[in-house]
Design an enzyme around this catalytic site. Sequence first.
Site, short mmCIF file in Angstrom:
data_model
loop_
_atom_site.label_atom_id
_atom_site.label_comp_id
_atom_site.label_asym_id
_atom_site.label_seq_id
_atom_site.Cartn_x
_atom_site.Cartn_y
_atom_site.Cartn_z
N LYS A 90 0.85 -1.19 0.00
CA LYS A 90 0.00 0.00 0.00
C LYS A 90 0.88 1.23 0.00
O LYS A 90 1.80 1.33 0.81
CB LYS A 90 -0.89 0.00 1.26
CG LYS A 90 -1.85 1.16 1.31
CD LYS A 90 -3.09 0.86 0.51
CE LYS A 90 -3.86 2.11 0.15
NZ LYS A 90 -3.34 2.83 -1.07
N LYS A 126 5.44 1.73 -3.03
CA LYS A 126 5.34 3.09 -3.59
C LYS A 126 5.64 3.00 -5.08
O LYS A 126 6.30 2.07 -5.53
CB LYS A 126 6.38 4.00 -2.93
CG LYS A 126 6.05 5.46 -3.03
CD LYS A 126 5.16 5.90 -1.90
CE LYS A 126 4.73 7.34 -2.02
NZ LYS A 126 4.10 7.82 -0.79
N GLY A 165 -2.68 8.24 -4.38
CA GLY A 165 -2.00 9.44 -4.86
C GLY A 165 -0.78 9.79 -4.04
O GLY A 165 -0.51 9.21 -2.98
N ASP A 166 -0.03 10.74 -4.54
CA ASP A 166 1.08 11.38 -3.82
C ASP A 166 1.32 12.66 -4.62
O ASP A 166 0.42 13.11 -5.34
CB ASP A 166 2.31 10.45 -3.80
CG ASP A 166 3.36 10.88 -2.77
OD1 ASP A 166 3.25 10.50 -1.59
OD2 ASP A 166 4.31 11.62 -3.13
N SER A 377 -6.89 5.69 3.60
CA SER A 377 -6.93 4.77 2.46
C SER A 377 -7.36 3.38 2.91
O SER A 377 -8.12 2.69 2.22
CB SER A 377 -5.54 4.67 1.81
OG SER A 377 -5.32 5.76 0.94
N1 GLU Z 1 1.08 9.02 -0.55
C1 GLU Z 1 0.53 8.96 0.77
C2 GLU Z 1 1.64 8.68 1.77
O1 GLU Z 1 2.74 9.12 1.57
C3 GLU Z 1 -0.68 8.06 0.88
C4 GLU Z 1 -0.51 6.65 0.43
C5 GLU Z 1 -1.82 5.86 0.37
O2 GLU Z 1 -2.87 6.38 0.69
O3 GLU Z 1 -1.71 4.69 0.00
O4 GLU Z 1 1.44 8.07 2.79
#
Ligand code: GLU
Length: 445
Positions: A90, A126, A165-166, A377
């Site tokens: 995730k 990621k 997202g990121d 999430s």
């Molecule tokens: N990109 C976000 C983080 O850095 C959320 C990742 C997600 O919701 O899977 O945690």
Amino acid sequence: MHEALESIYERVLSRNPGETEFHQAVREVLDSIGPAVDKHPEYADARIVERICEPERQIIFRVPWEDDDGRIHINRGFRVEFNSALGPYKGGLRFHPSVLLGTVKFLGFEQVFKNALTGLPIGGGKGGSDFDPRGRSDREVMRFCQSFMLELYRHIGEYTDVPAGDMGVGGRELGYLFGQYKRITNRYESGVLTGKGLIYGGAQVRREATGYGSAFFVEQMLRVRGQSFEGKDVVVSGSGNVAIYTIEKVHELGGRVVACSDSCGFVHDRNGVDLELLKDVKEVRRERISAYADKASSATFVGGGSIWEVPCQVALPSATQNELDATGAAALVRNGCLAVGEGANMPTTPDAVRVLQEAGVAFGPGKAANAGGVAASALEMQQNASRDSWTFEHSEARLRDIMIDIHARCHRTAEEYGAPGNYVAGANIAGYARVAEAMLALGLI
Ligand code: GLU
């Protein structure tokens, strides 16, 4: 660093040359988990640390796409599936021209511990691309997302790997990605992505969650010190999704955010940031932050200066990695800053963390302070799995409870392991111990 971990770190350096951000993220964890290594010799026997530092799977692929003028572009796509001991991989997708494999590995590594800290059943991963969405039309972004998904789809799934997202990947991109996944697979598999729009399986509060969560975490750090946001001046770097919803919640909790930024500079608004105007500039018009100062008479735009020079009692770096260095940290200390919470991933350099901790500033590391996004999430995954949707109020209450739990877990673990008040140690040890226990239980895989 603990003696037994030094040789592991040396091996990480030699096996992953040039990946400086990944080295930094690994070093930060190895620097603080020494006491857990002493307490649990069974982890060393199973070589848990060595295994945690090696991603389970790394995928790199070509993403060709055509722009509005018919020109062909080639970008690189990544998905690093780091650890699935606690649940499906995730973590978000980042689209930014600076993205390299080492960037994705640093983010994936952080994500493993962050996700463990939430207490929810999610592993860490990621992904992303060196694609730059800035200045691209909606149709170009759509074509890129479709090409990206044409390869990514075979690696993801609601029980396998669940991206979100990121930086550079928000509601628009997730919509195109989900649409393409659905088309290729012929499955309306809502749980394959999170951060989706509310109309097609998204969850209330996911958009706000990283920012709200970061404010809730810092509220707890202040509470331990007998303080609150009430009446405090706050600086929030960035002006993307995390920064905007951090500002919203800080204002609700009685603080006043006096500065925010983007990669061109920062705005200082003596009256406190006007959130509606900021949302209009950034979310609707997608303009630079200087446009905010053009429209707000109480605000000034400073191009190229340091936002950390703006006096505040709370600072929330919420833009990008290594944006707060030792000089910035020294300015915060000089101006009487009490607490720093990382809304972004690894925004504070190791030297800056040292400056803050030595000065007695409460410091909340990103893997704890910004875990609200990924926690929401996981709540979205729960709702998708049960074909349910919760109200905003219920979702926000769940998020707040999770952030209070994460804070308590970090605080308690730091005390247990002889580092009271050190949230870096608390977060790293608590996250590590949870992943390690699951890895031991699952055998050598
Ligand atoms: N990109 C976000 C983080 O850095 C959320 C990742 C997600 O919701 O899977 O945690």
